[in-house]
Design a protein around this motif. Structure first.
Motif, PDB file in Angstrom:
ATOM      1  N   PRO A  15      14.743   2.545   5.510  1.00 28.02           N
ATOM      2  CA  PRO A  15      13.738   2.703   4.603  1.00 28.02           C
ATOM      3  C   PRO A  15      13.618   4.159   3.988  1.00 28.02           C
ATOM      4  CG  PRO A  15      12.824   1.529   5.978  1.00 28.02           C
ATOM      5  CD  PRO A  15      13.971   1.885   6.644  1.00 28.02           C
ATOM      6  N   LEU A  16      13.553   4.390   2.724  1.00 25.07           N
ATOM      7  CA  LEU A  16      13.442   5.802   2.088  1.00 25.07           C
ATOM      8  C   LEU A  16      12.185   6.589   2.747  1.00 25.07           C
ATOM      9  CD1 LEU A  16      14.559   7.947   0.289  1.00 25.07           C
ATOM     10  CD2 LEU A  16      12.972   6.939  -1.545  1.00 25.07           C
ATOM     11  N   ALA A  17      11.095   5.857   2.957  1.00 27.04           N
ATOM     12  CA  ALA A  17       9.923   6.429   3.507  1.00 27.04           C
ATOM     13  C   ALA A  17      10.226   7.074   4.700  1.00 27.04           C
ATOM     14  CB  ALA A  17       8.908   5.428   3.570  1.00 27.04           C
ATOM     15  N   LEU A  18      11.130   6.812   5.622  1.00 24.13           N
ATOM     16  CA  LEU A  18      11.332   7.373   6.853  1.00 24.13           C
ATOM     17  C   LEU A  18      11.661   8.786   6.657  1.00 24.13           C
ATOM     18  CD1 LEU A  18      12.778   4.503   8.997  1.00 24.13           C
ATOM     19  CD2 LEU A  18      10.498   5.401   9.071  1.00 24.13           C
ATOM     20  N   ALA A  19      12.393   8.968   5.696  1.00 22.83           N
ATOM     21  CA  ALA A  19      13.029  10.264   5.513  1.00 22.83           C
ATOM     22  C   ALA A  19      12.299  10.927   4.541  1.00 22.83           C
ATOM     23  CB  ALA A  19      14.523  10.224   4.931  1.00 22.83           C
ATOM     24  N   ALA A  20      11.008  10.521   3.934  1.00 26.83           N
ATOM     25  CA  ALA A  20      10.263  11.267   2.861  1.00 26.83           C
ATOM     26  C   ALA A  20       9.579  12.383   3.744  1.00 26.83           C
ATOM     27  CB  ALA A  20       9.666  10.326   2.067  1.00 26.83           C
ATOM     28  N   PRO A  21       9.044  13.494   2.881  1.00 29.22           N
ATOM     29  CA  PRO A  21       8.046  14.364   3.428  1.00 29.22           C
ATOM     30  C   PRO A  21       6.821  13.542   3.803  1.00 29.22           C
ATOM     31  CG  PRO A  21       9.031  15.046   1.451  1.00 29.22           C
ATOM     32  CD  PRO A  21       9.615  13.740   1.730  1.00 29.22           C
ATOM     33  N   ALA A  22       5.766  14.064   4.439  1.00 33.68           N
ATOM     34  CA  ALA A  22       4.513  13.573   5.063  1.00 33.68           C
ATOM     35  C   ALA A  22       3.740  13.107   3.954  1.00 33.68           C
ATOM     36  CB  ALA A  22       4.055  14.389   6.207  1.00 33.68           C
ATOM     37  N   TYR A  23       3.639  14.167   2.733  1.00 33.03           N
ATOM     38  CA  TYR A  23       2.810  13.997   1.807  1.00 33.03           C
ATOM     39  C   TYR A  23       3.119  12.503   1.092  1.00 33.03           C
ATOM     40  CZ  TYR A  23       5.723  15.920  -1.623  1.00 33.03           C
ATOM     41  OH  TYR A  23       6.704  16.295  -2.509  1.00 33.03           O
ATOM     42  N   LEU A  24       4.422  12.120   0.863  1.00 33.42           N
ATOM     43  CA  LEU A  24       4.950  11.130   0.082  1.00 33.42           C
ATOM     44  C   LEU A  24       4.750  10.040   0.969  1.00 33.42           C
ATOM     45  CD1 LEU A  24       8.336  12.438  -1.428  1.00 33.42           C
ATOM     46  CD2 LEU A  24       6.100  11.962  -2.665  1.00 33.42           C
ATOM     47  N   ARG A  25       4.933  10.041   2.559  1.00 28.20           N
ATOM     48  CA  ARG A  25       4.866   8.800   2.987  1.00 28.20           C
ATOM     49  C   ARG A  25       3.110   8.428   3.044  1.00 28.20           C
ATOM     50  NH1 ARG A  25       7.812  11.393   6.878  1.00 28.20           N
ATOM     51  NH2 ARG A  25       5.976  11.900   8.373  1.00 28.20           N
ATOM     52  N   GLN A  26       2.175   9.525   3.182  1.00 24.79           N
ATOM     53  CA  GLN A  26       0.890   9.467   2.912  1.00 24.79           C
ATOM     54  C   GLN A  26       0.575   8.698   1.674  1.00 24.79           C
ATOM     55  OE1 GLN A  26      -1.651  12.706   3.261  1.00 24.79           O
ATOM     56  NE2 GLN A  26      -3.623  11.390   3.496  1.00 24.79           N
ATOM     57  N   ALA A  27       1.040   9.020   0.548  1.00 26.60           N
ATOM     58  CA  ALA A  27       0.686   8.588  -0.868  1.00 26.60           C
ATOM     59  C   ALA A  27       1.096   7.077  -0.894  1.00 26.60           C
ATOM     60  CB  ALA A  27       1.329   9.411  -1.743  1.00 26.60           C
ATOM     61  N   HIS A  28       2.462   6.775  -0.223  1.00 23.54           N
ATOM     62  CA  HIS A  28       2.897   5.549  -0.240  1.00 23.54           C
ATOM     63  C   HIS A  28       1.848   4.587   0.422  1.00 23.54           C
ATOM     64  CE1 HIS A  28       5.828   1.959  -0.218  1.00 23.54           C
ATOM     65  NE2 HIS A  28       5.642   1.995   1.101  1.00 23.54           N
ATOM     66  N   ALA A  29       1.488   5.035   1.756  1.00 23.30           N
ATOM     67  CA  ALA A  29       0.515   4.383   2.480  1.00 23.30           C
ATOM     68  C   ALA A  29      -0.960   3.711   1.610  1.00 23.30           C
ATOM     69  CB  ALA A  29       0.258   4.876   3.730  1.00 23.30           C
ATOM     70  N   GLN A  30      -1.333   4.808   0.903  1.00 31.55           N
ATOM     71  CA  GLN A  30      -2.625   4.633   0.139  1.00 31.55           C
ATOM     72  C   GLN A  30      -2.108   3.856  -0.819  1.00 31.55           C
ATOM     73  OE1 GLN A  30      -3.451   8.585  -1.061  1.00 31.55           O
ATOM     74  NE2 GLN A  30      -4.754   8.903   0.722  1.00 31.55           N
ATOM     75  N   ALA A  31      -1.099   3.719  -1.560  1.00 33.75           N
ATOM     76  CA  ALA A  31      -0.786   2.730  -2.656  1.00 33.75           C
ATOM     77  C   ALA A  31      -0.611   1.472  -2.077  1.00 33.75           C
ATOM     78  CB  ALA A  31       0.393   3.145  -3.308  1.00 33.75           C
ATOM     79  N   GLU A  32      -0.509   1.104  -0.900  1.00 37.00           N
ATOM     80  CA  GLU A  32      -0.705  -0.204  -0.211  1.00 37.00           C
ATOM     81  C   GLU A  32      -1.856  -0.821   0.295  1.00 37.00           C
ATOM     82  OE1 GLU A  32       2.032  -2.122  -0.560  1.00 37.00           O
ATOM     83  OE2 GLU A  32       2.810  -0.692  -1.643  1.00 37.00           O
ATOM     84  N   THR A  33      -2.850   0.293   0.424  1.00 34.98           N
ATOM     85  CA  THR A  33      -4.188  -0.080   0.775  1.00 34.98           C
ATOM     86  C   THR A  33      -5.328   0.490  -0.133  1.00 34.98           C
ATOM     87  OG1 THR A  33      -4.564   2.177   1.852  1.00 34.98           O
ATOM     88  CG2 THR A  33      -3.377   0.291   3.273  1.00 34.98           C
ATOM     89  N   ILE A  34      -6.538  -0.294   0.138  1.00 31.03           N
ATOM     90  CA  ILE A  34      -7.695   0.227  -0.752  1.00 31.03           C
ATOM     91  C   ILE A  34      -8.708   0.592   0.459  1.00 31.03           C
ATOM     92  CG2 ILE A  34      -9.578  -0.620  -2.317  1.00 31.03           C
ATOM     93  CD1 ILE A  34      -7.609  -2.449  -3.605  1.00 31.03           C
ATOM     94  N   ASP A  35      -8.991   1.739   0.500  1.00 30.66           N
ATOM     95  CA  ASP A  35     -10.031   2.274   1.198  1.00 30.66           C
ATOM     96  C   ASP A  35     -11.209   1.984   0.756  1.00 30.66           C
ATOM     97  OD1 ASP A  35      -8.043   3.265   3.174  1.00 30.66           O
ATOM     98  OD2 ASP A  35      -8.221   5.244   2.409  1.00 30.66           O
ATOM     99  N   VAL A  36     -12.557   1.535   1.838  1.00 32.79           N
ATOM    100  CA  VAL A  36     -13.800   1.346   1.374  1.00 32.79           C
ATOM    101  C   VAL A  36     -14.516   1.949   2.151  1.00 32.79           C
ATOM    102  CG1 VAL A  36     -15.559  -0.401   0.963  1.00 32.79           C
ATOM    103  CG2 VAL A  36     -13.380  -0.934   0.413  1.00 32.79           C
ATOM    104  N   ALA A  37     -15.446   2.882   1.846  1.00 35.14           N
ATOM    105  CA  ALA A  37     -16.242   3.823   2.780  1.00 35.14           C
ATOM    106  C   ALA A  37     -17.758   2.968   2.795  1.00 35.14           C
ATOM    107  CB  ALA A  37     -16.300   5.148   2.212  1.00 35.14           C
ATOM    108  N   GLY A  38     -18.247   3.018   3.961  1.00 31.75           N
ATOM    109  CA  GLY A  38     -19.458   2.556   4.151  1.00 31.75           C
ATOM    110  C   GLY A  38     -20.440   3.840   4.826  1.00 31.75           C
ATOM    111  N   VAL A  39     -21.555   3.988   3.943  1.00 30.35           N
ATOM    112  CA  VAL A  39     -22.357   5.027   4.268  1.00 30.35           C
ATOM    113  C   VAL A  39     -23.646   4.354   5.026  1.00 30.35           C
ATOM    114  CG1 VAL A  39     -23.937   6.952   3.370  1.00 30.35           C
ATOM    115  CG2 VAL A  39     -21.668   6.232   2.097  1.00 30.35           C
ATOM    116  N   TYR A  40     -23.692   4.727   6.324  1.00 22.31           N
ATOM    117  CA  TYR A  40     -24.781   4.238   7.125  1.00 22.31           C
ATOM    118  C   TYR A  40     -25.271   5.225   8.181  1.00 22.31           C
ATOM    119  CZ  TYR A  40     -23.676  -0.414   5.010  1.00 22.31           C
ATOM    120  OH  TYR A  40     -23.598  -1.290   4.066  1.00 22.31           O
TER     121      TYR A  40
END
Length: 402
Positions: A15-40
């Motif tokens: 997969p291209l992601a393995l050879a991609a720079p770290a910031y691209l891998r992070q952006a790809h991971a974010q595109a596949e998830t939705i982060d929800v923050a809980g303030v408690y």
């Protein structure tokens, strides 16, 4: 030679992601998830409340798992019970991690601070505060609230009590001197004035207080027919216990306008719950589909039944998920628009997000603690006396949506 060719072939197929720079891998991971923050608040004065709310939100995220084909990821922001710390944590989450979907709060002061920050940074916030200001004068388009406002809590508890005890003319209040306590007190005074009933006195206490004997003695000297407790968390328990120890229950009706229900009833025990009136946003014995969904999650995690705090933590995530599913996108303006006027099956039955101020319209319960001998099971501490949807009309909330 063969080994080298096989190695090159395998690298080419990787997969291209393995050879991609770290910031691209992070952006790809974010595109596949939705982060929800809980303030408690997992530490500080209301850590016992924040811990259970956080569990409810985390379990709801686990139950939904994914939305729009994207995995949900829960990020806890522990604010230590400090509004300034809550704002700092939210700023970091939104700027450094690009988290735009945020739920939760442990008290109203934190919610009011966070809702401004989330709005300024283009996010969406679903929270559990009670102060009227949240969907009133401090409302904004990013902010949504699941529990009722303090106006509704006061009116949904006091009015049925006034009907039941028409001879109860003298009322005394004990109030936490913070945003939420003041909001409750102001609404109590308004109902008493409307009904031509006498407010014979009020005692303020600080958020750090644990000893209330002086306040109880002052209240008893005023000889009220009803003692109204306008505070939150463990302070509500301490005031009730000390009022009972002083013998106040013998001649005075006691109303805790805002309780957290089952967890507080367990802490008080049936001997202290008996004959006390409580207001509550959720009760596990109200049999509706949304409550059963919460019960299934809590039973899987604890083997027990849901408390209000677990239900509220779950409910704010559900509201957010309802918006995401209806919108079909995580785009914030679209999710906000999708929630406005949306009706769904919530933990108290049919619940509706009012478009004008983003308040969830739902039942609030007046409950009466029952004697131990009348309990049909270990969690049957109280009966629902009244279930009321009591809300200011939109034009009177003070909300001017921005």
């Amino acid at each position: 030679m063969i080994e080298r060719r096989q190695l090159l072939k395998s690298l080419a197929a990787a997969p291209l992601a393995l050879a991609a720079p770290a910031y691209l891998r992070q952006a790809h991971a974010q595109a596949e998830t939705i982060d929800v923050a809980g303030v408690y608040s997992l530490s500080g004065s209301f850590a016992n409340v924040g811990t259970l709310l956080n569990e409810g939100s985390q379990w709801a995220i686990e139950k939904y798992g994914s939305v729009q084909g994207k995995k949900l990821n829960y990020v806890l922001l522990d604010d230590h019970g400090d509004p300034g710390e809550a704002v700092r944590k939210v700023q970091e989450a939104m700027t450094q991690r690009n988290i735009k979907h945020i739920v939760g709060c442990t008290n109203s002061a934190i919610a009011l601070a966070v809702q401004k920050e989330v709005h300024a940074r283009g996010g969406i916030y679903v929270q559990e505060s009670g102060a009227d200001e949240s969907t009133g004068k401090d409302c904004n388009r990013s902010n949504f609230r699941w529990p009722v406002a303090s106006y509704s809590a006061v009116n949904a508890t006091m009015r049925p009590l006034i009907e039941k005890y028409p001879d109860a003319k003298k009322w005394y209040t004990i109030t936490g001197q913070y945003v939420f306590g003041e909001s409750l007190l102001n609404n109590v005074k308004a109902v008493l004035a409307e009904k031509s009933l006498e407010h014979v006195g009020n005692s303020y206490h600080a958020i750090s207080d644990r000893e209330y004997s002086g306040y109880i003695a002052t209240a008893m000297a005023a000889q009220p027919d009803v003692l109204v407790i306008c505070n939150f968390g463990n302070q509500t328990l301490d005031v009730i216990r000390q009022a009972i120890n002083y013998g106040m229950k013998a001649n005075t009706k006691i109303l805790a306008v805002w309780s957290t229900g089952l967890d507080q009833f367990r802490a008080l025990g049936p001997e202290n719950c008996d004959g006390i009136y409580f207001g509550c946003n959720f009760w596990h014995e109200v049999d509706v589909p949304g409550a059963r969904a919460v019960a299934d999650v809590v039973k899987a995690k604890t083997g027990g039944v849901p408390t209000y705090l677990h239900a509220a933590g779950y409910a704010v995530v559900q509201v957010l998920m309802e918006g995401l599913m209806k919108a079909g996108t995580a785009d914030i303006p679209v999710v906000i628009k999708a929630l406005e006027g949306h009706q769904y099956e919530g933990p108290t039955g049919k619940e509706t997000v009012r478009a004008e101020d983003h308040q969830v319209l739902k039942d609030y319960y007046l409950m009466l603690g029952k004697p131990k001998a009348s309990m049909k099971d270990p969690n049957d501490f109280a009966d629902v006396v009244a279930a009321t949807k009591s809300f200011l009309p939109p034009e009177k909330t003070g909300c001017k949506m921005t």
